[in-house]
Scaffold this motif. Sequence first.
Motif, PDB file in Angstrom:
ATOM      1  N   THR A   1       0.833  -1.214   0.000  1.00 60.30           N
ATOM      2  CA  THR A   1       0.000   0.000   0.000  1.00 60.30           C
ATOM      3  C   THR A   1       0.867   1.264   0.000  1.00 60.30           C
ATOM      4  OG1 THR A   1      -0.193   0.026   2.403  1.00 60.30           O
ATOM      5  CG2 THR A   1      -1.946  -1.081   1.210  1.00 60.30           C
TER       6      THR A   1
ATOM      7  N   TYR B   1      -7.048  -2.747   4.749  1.00 60.15           N
ATOM      8  CA  TYR B   1      -6.119  -1.873   4.028  1.00 60.15           C
ATOM      9  C   TYR B   1      -6.798  -1.088   2.916  1.00 60.15           C
ATOM     10  CZ  TYR B   1      -2.690  -4.263   6.729  1.00 60.15           C
ATOM     11  OH  TYR B   1      -1.984  -4.754   7.793  1.00 60.15           O
TER      12      TYR B   1
ATOM     13  N   LEU C   1      -7.277  -0.620  -4.683  1.00 59.75           N
ATOM     14  CA  LEU C   1      -7.321   0.381  -3.610  1.00 59.75           C
ATOM     15  C   LEU C   1      -8.455   1.350  -3.865  1.00 59.75           C
ATOM     16  CD1 LEU C   1      -3.701   1.625  -2.753  1.00 59.75           C
ATOM     17  CD2 LEU C   1      -5.361   0.595  -1.201  1.00 59.75           C
TER      18      LEU C   1
END
Length: 193
Positions: free
Chosen positions: A141, A166, A190
């Motif tokens: 990340t 996450y 993401l």
Amino acid sequence: MALNSGHSLVEKFFFVRQWARHPLQFGAILPSSSTLCAALAQYVPTDEYVVELGAGTGNLTRALLDQGVPPERLIAVEIDEKCCALLRKKFPHLTVIQGDARHLCSLLPPDIVGHVGTIVSCLPFLNFSPSVRRAIVQACTHVLVSVGQIFLLTYSPISPIPSKAYGFSKKCLKFVFSNVPPASIWRYQLDPS
Ligand SMILES: C[S@@+](CC[C@H](N)C(=O)[O-])C[C@H]1O[C@@H](n2cnc3c(N)ncnc32)[C@H](O)[C@@H]1O
């Protein structure tokens, strides 16, 4: 049926030997098949930095290059010294970094950290402890752009990495039954919000 075709017999023997020395680290007795590698490579964009984790003997590396990922935008990370030597010989124009994926932030050139669009992982997550899995996902990340993604090859029918914690949304994209053993391809995206 040839077992996981795509490698020469010498490379398969090399892989089996490394697996016998470090079974947990390698996680598979054979390199991934060309079919599995091509199935994953088709999802990978060719206009951004791509980092491959656990490049092994380079079957997926080859598929990514064949797919059109430019060698100057592809970085292979591999913990095994002998695999790194083989990768450098096979792909002289590629950046091959020897190191542990947990330390990805310090392994990658500083100007690339935060600018990686896609990470492709063949790491044997099933063999890692929860804390090692977390450390690797956390490192990923940090190096990804805000809308970055991870593609993962795994033999697990369920997601092998924590995703929600996450900020990833996850999706199983494909099962490849012809690989030995059968494998699935997961995508973790993401969420920029
Ligand atoms: C299942 S093999 C995959 C090899 C190749 N990419 C393929 O698909 O055939 C897993 C690879 O991950 C590497 N590896 C395992 N743990 C690692 C770590 N913490 N950091 C970087 N590479 C690692 C192993 O050395 C091995 O080459």
